[in-house]
Write a protein that holds these residues in place. Sequence first.
Motif, PDB file in Angstrom:
ATOM      1  N   THR A   1       0.898  -1.199  -0.013  1.00 18.44           N
ATOM      2  CA  THR A   1      -0.030   0.013   0.069  1.00 18.44           C
ATOM      3  C   THR A   1       0.853   1.316  -0.054  1.00 18.44           C
ATOM      4  OG1 THR A   1      -0.037  -0.084   2.494  1.00 18.44           O
ATOM      5  CG2 THR A   1      -1.871  -1.031   1.220  1.00 18.44           C
ATOM      6  N   LEU A   2       2.167   1.302  -0.028  1.00 18.48           N
ATOM      7  CA  LEU A   2       2.974   2.317  -0.192  1.00 18.48           C
ATOM      8  C   LEU A   2       2.827   3.411  -0.957  1.00 18.48           C
ATOM      9  CD1 LEU A   2       6.364   0.678   0.878  1.00 18.48           C
ATOM     10  CD2 LEU A   2       4.750   1.677   2.535  1.00 18.48           C
ATOM     11  N   HIS A   3       2.295   2.986  -2.086  1.00 15.69           N
ATOM     12  CA  HIS A   3       2.013   4.054  -3.179  1.00 15.69           C
ATOM     13  C   HIS A   3       0.680   4.616  -3.284  1.00 15.69           C
ATOM     14  CE1 HIS A   3       0.229   0.182  -4.607  1.00 15.69           C
ATOM     15  NE2 HIS A   3      -0.479   0.862  -5.487  1.00 15.69           N
ATOM     16  N   LEU A   4       0.032   4.373  -2.288  1.00 19.45           N
ATOM     17  CA  LEU A   4      -1.381   4.798  -2.410  1.00 19.45           C
ATOM     18  C   LEU A   4      -1.652   6.149  -1.819  1.00 19.45           C
ATOM     19  CD1 LEU A   4      -3.186   1.212  -1.573  1.00 19.45           C
ATOM     20  CD2 LEU A   4      -2.753   2.494  -3.948  1.00 19.45           C
ATOM     21  N   PRO A   5      -2.825   6.830  -2.065  1.00 14.77           N
ATOM     22  CA  PRO A   5      -2.827   8.090  -1.179  1.00 14.77           C
ATOM     23  C   PRO A   5      -2.957   7.953   0.349  1.00 14.77           C
ATOM     24  CG  PRO A   5      -4.527   7.901  -3.001  1.00 14.77           C
ATOM     25  CD  PRO A   5      -3.806   6.470  -2.976  1.00 14.77           C
ATOM     26  N   ARG A   6      -2.661   8.891   0.985  1.00 13.77           N
ATOM     27  CA  ARG A   6      -2.489   8.906   2.270  1.00 13.77           C
ATOM     28  C   ARG A   6      -3.705   9.586   2.880  1.00 13.77           C
ATOM     29  NH1 ARG A   6       1.475   6.689   5.062  1.00 13.77           N
ATOM     30  NH2 ARG A   6       1.294   7.797   6.668  1.00 13.77           N
ATOM     31  N   ARG A   7      -4.681   8.888   3.358  1.00 14.07           N
ATOM     32  CA  ARG A   7      -6.017   9.708   3.652  1.00 14.07           C
ATOM     33  C   ARG A   7      -6.190   9.558   5.192  1.00 14.07           C
ATOM     34  NH1 ARG A   7      -8.637  10.123  -1.325  1.00 14.07           N
ATOM     35  NH2 ARG A   7      -8.460   8.570  -2.690  1.00 14.07           N
ATOM     36  N   ILE A   8      -7.272  10.168   5.720  1.00 16.01           N
ATOM     37  CA  ILE A   8      -7.573  10.031   7.259  1.00 16.01           C
ATOM     38  C   ILE A   8      -8.035   8.913   7.611  1.00 16.01           C
ATOM     39  CG2 ILE A   8      -8.785  11.119   8.968  1.00 16.01           C
ATOM     40  CD1 ILE A   8      -8.718  13.674   7.770  1.00 16.01           C
ATOM     41  N   THR A   9      -7.493   8.117   8.383  1.00 16.97           N
ATOM     42  CA  THR A   9      -8.000   6.589   8.856  1.00 16.97           C
ATOM     43  C   THR A   9      -8.135   6.555  10.236  1.00 16.97           C
ATOM     44  OG1 THR A   9      -5.731   5.907   8.989  1.00 16.97           O
ATOM     45  CG2 THR A   9      -6.688   5.498   6.939  1.00 16.97           C
ATOM     46  N   HIS A  10      -9.220   5.647  10.688  1.00 14.52           N
ATOM     47  CA  HIS A  10      -9.469   5.075  11.932  1.00 14.52           C
ATOM     48  C   HIS A  10      -7.961   4.661  12.622  1.00 14.52           C
ATOM     49  CE1 HIS A  10     -10.852   2.582  15.536  1.00 14.52           C
ATOM     50  NE2 HIS A  10     -11.816   3.542  15.532  1.00 14.52           N
ATOM     51  N   GLY A  11      -7.617   3.562  12.017  1.00 12.81           N
ATOM     52  CA  GLY A  11      -6.316   2.678  12.323  1.00 12.81           C
ATOM     53  C   GLY A  11      -6.576   1.507  13.039  1.00 12.81           C
ATOM     54  N   ASP A  12      -7.939   1.490  13.563  1.00 15.30           N
ATOM     55  CA  ASP A  12      -8.157   0.204  14.339  1.00 15.30           C
ATOM     56  C   ASP A  12      -9.504  -0.275  14.313  1.00 15.30           C
ATOM     57  OD1 ASP A  12      -7.769  -2.145  15.816  1.00 15.30           O
ATOM     58  OD2 ASP A  12      -7.924  -1.172  17.722  1.00 15.30           O
ATOM     59  N   PRO A  13     -10.162  -0.537  12.954  1.00 11.61           N
ATOM     60  CA  PRO A  13     -11.637  -0.940  12.883  1.00 11.61           C
ATOM     61  C   PRO A  13     -11.854  -2.311  13.513  1.00 11.61           C
ATOM     62  CG  PRO A  13     -10.656  -0.867  10.860  1.00 11.61           C
ATOM     63  CD  PRO A  13      -9.464  -0.460  11.814  1.00 11.61           C
ATOM     64  N   ASN A  14     -11.369  -2.684  14.725  1.00 13.10           N
ATOM     65  CA  ASN A  14     -11.721  -4.010  15.107  1.00 13.10           C
ATOM     66  C   ASN A  14     -13.246  -3.925  15.315  1.00 13.10           C
ATOM     67  OD1 ASN A  14     -12.302  -5.836  17.668  1.00 13.10           O
ATOM     68  ND2 ASN A  14     -10.045  -6.384  17.323  1.00 13.10           N
ATOM     69  N   ILE A  15     -13.886  -5.048  15.368  1.00 13.22           N
ATOM     70  CA  ILE A  15     -15.315  -5.131  15.860  1.00 13.22           C
ATOM     71  C   ILE A  15     -15.821  -4.417  17.077  1.00 13.22           C
ATOM     72  CG2 ILE A  15     -15.568  -7.498  16.635  1.00 13.22           C
ATOM     73  CD1 ILE A  15     -17.888  -5.743  13.856  1.00 13.22           C
ATOM     74  N   HIS A  16     -14.818  -4.709  18.131  1.00 13.29           N
ATOM     75  CA  HIS A  16     -15.164  -4.176  19.315  1.00 13.29           C
ATOM     76  C   HIS A  16     -15.295  -2.834  19.427  1.00 13.29           C
ATOM     77  CE1 HIS A  16     -13.826  -8.144  21.044  1.00 13.29           C
ATOM     78  NE2 HIS A  16     -14.881  -8.356  20.898  1.00 13.29           N
ATOM     79  N   ASN A  17     -14.775  -2.154  18.406  1.00 15.65           N
ATOM     80  CA  ASN A  17     -14.771  -0.517  18.226  1.00 15.65           C
ATOM     81  C   ASN A  17     -15.934  -0.255  17.316  1.00 15.65           C
ATOM     82  OD1 ASN A  17     -12.438  -0.430  19.576  1.00 15.65           O
ATOM     83  ND2 ASN A  17     -10.933  -0.427  18.065  1.00 15.65           N
ATOM     84  N   VAL A  18     -16.550  -1.053  17.095  1.00 17.78           N
ATOM     85  CA  VAL A  18     -17.908  -0.633  16.356  1.00 17.78           C
ATOM     86  C   VAL A  18     -19.104  -0.894  17.400  1.00 17.78           C
ATOM     87  CG1 VAL A  18     -19.612  -1.225  14.266  1.00 17.78           C
ATOM     88  CG2 VAL A  18     -16.953  -1.551  14.417  1.00 17.78           C
ATOM     89  N   ARG A  19     -19.848   0.488  17.508  1.00 13.24           N
ATOM     90  CA  ARG A  19     -21.153   0.316  18.293  1.00 13.24           C
ATOM     91  C   ARG A  19     -22.500   0.228  17.380  1.00 13.24           C
ATOM     92  NH1 ARG A  19     -20.636  -0.255  23.018  1.00 13.24           N
ATOM     93  NH2 ARG A  19     -20.222   1.985  23.884  1.00 13.24           N
ATOM     94  N   PHE A  20     -23.038  -0.985  17.869  1.00 15.38           N
ATOM     95  CA  PHE A  20     -24.338  -1.295  17.041  1.00 15.38           C
ATOM     96  C   PHE A  20     -25.445  -0.935  17.746  1.00 15.38           C
ATOM     97  CE2 PHE A  20     -21.280  -4.151  14.964  1.00 15.38           C
ATOM     98  CZ  PHE A  20     -21.932  -4.267  13.968  1.00 15.38           C
ATOM     99  N   THR A  21     -26.588  -0.732  17.039  1.00 18.79           N
ATOM    100  CA  THR A  21     -28.092  -0.383  17.850  1.00 18.79           C
ATOM    101  C   THR A  21     -28.204  -1.917  18.986  1.00 18.79           C
ATOM    102  OG1 THR A  21     -29.022  -1.532  16.086  1.00 18.79           O
ATOM    103  CG2 THR A  21     -29.122   0.722  15.842  1.00 18.79           C
ATOM    104  N   ASN A  22     -29.331  -1.455  19.906  1.00 17.04           N
ATOM    105  CA  ASN A  22     -29.400  -2.387  20.957  1.00 17.04           C
ATOM    106  C   ASN A  22     -29.647  -3.809  20.184  1.00 17.04           C
ATOM    107  OD1 ASN A  22     -28.933  -0.718  22.947  1.00 17.04           O
ATOM    108  ND2 ASN A  22     -30.541   0.063  23.044  1.00 17.04           N
ATOM    109  N   ASP A  23     -30.425  -3.918  19.105  1.00 16.52           N
ATOM    110  CA  ASP A  23     -30.809  -5.092  18.677  1.00 16.52           C
ATOM    111  C   ASP A  23     -29.718  -5.683  17.777  1.00 16.52           C
ATOM    112  OD1 ASP A  23     -30.807  -3.791  16.192  1.00 16.52           O
ATOM    113  OD2 ASP A  23     -32.737  -3.662  15.849  1.00 16.52           O
ATOM    114  N   GLY A  24     -28.796  -4.941  17.627  1.00 17.21           N
ATOM    115  CA  GLY A  24     -27.530  -5.774  17.058  1.00 17.21           C
ATOM    116  C   GLY A  24     -27.366  -5.704  15.602  1.00 17.21           C
ATOM    117  N   ASN A  25     -28.474  -5.003  14.937  1.00 19.13           N
ATOM    118  CA  ASN A  25     -28.645  -5.119  13.477  1.00 19.13           C
ATOM    119  C   ASN A  25     -27.763  -4.090  12.497  1.00 19.13           C
ATOM    120  OD1 ASN A  25     -30.419  -7.414  13.547  1.00 19.13           O
ATOM    121  ND2 ASN A  25     -32.313  -6.089  13.727  1.00 19.13           N
TER     122      ASN A  25
END
Length: 353
Positions: free
Chosen positions: A194-218
């Motif tokens: 990926t070294l040749h690709l544009p450097r954009r703003i990133t989260h860095g760690d989109p682990n599923i534990h770092n994603v909040r879902f609605t209460n029903d999980g959907n």
Amino acid sequence: MIPRKRTESGTPQALNEFGAQFQIPEIQRIAPYGKGSINETFLVQTSGSPFILQQLRPAYDYGSLEDYEAITQCVDRAGIITPRIVPTKTGSLGAVRDNRLWRMTSFVPGVMLERSPTSSQAQSAAALLGRWHERLSTLDYDFHFKLPDFHDTPKKMIALQAALQRYEGTEKYEQLALLAEEVLTAYASLGATTLHLPRRITHGDPNIHNVRFTNDGNKAVSLLDLDTLGRNSVVIDIAEAVRCWAQIKDMQAPHDTRFDSARFQRILKGYRSTAHFLTPDELYAIPDGVEQVTLELTARYITDAFEERYFRHYPMLYQNLFEQNKVDALIQLNFYRSFVAQRAGVEGMIMKH
């Protein structure tokens, strides 16, 4: 004799007094929260809304809080739910306690998934990540803080090579050397990735534990734990999401992890539905990115198994950090092997997008 009241920094009373420095309603209770491997995180219950109080790693400085505020402000203006910094009563974005920087943020309600997402959950999370990237793709912002060596794959490989040399002839070497050599050989065949690709703003760690879902999980509604914000290729974020979200574990044999191509297809569909900025070069680099981040994490786990450091030890599961990191390395390496075996199918799916 009247017993002296405890005022140590780790007591609930001390945390309450510290938390009262922030612009929040009266505190009712502060308790540990989440399953983070590094940071100390607390849920702050108040007479109003709850909040999150978090101790940042020693490497972080005040500039990281300025970055957090700038990025979340931009995301918030786009109508994307995001945790926002709560300033102190003096207007600062954070406070120092025990020589460590702390921040208070708003609490995003919902649930965190305890296991790997279903295909529909993965697609929803990918659509959120794509929307998040899309909003920030045009933001002209210079970061004040950069996490040292974060996602610096070459340095992780150099560190692994150094560990191999230091521990040669030891029992640890006997157990880890073949794994390390496989990782180093595989990485050497990757090339530029990926070294040749544009450097954009990133989260860095989109682990599923770092994603909040609605209460029903959907539905995925918010990306959390924005400690790793910075500029990198968005392919690294996508690849990290694939590594985590499309990884299937055999509950009877935890080492036996594999790549789920059907779930990958849903991730790709979700991301492409909202990330309209993505260039063909970025799209076609996703397979290399998945291999890169998986090998990077495997190298890190093997190095940490040698040195028995960094990640928090879970004594209920593992006798020591050597065993814990060795198992985690095997999990990632098995996923890598499975992904490589199915790579032709992955490339075919990408060509259709």
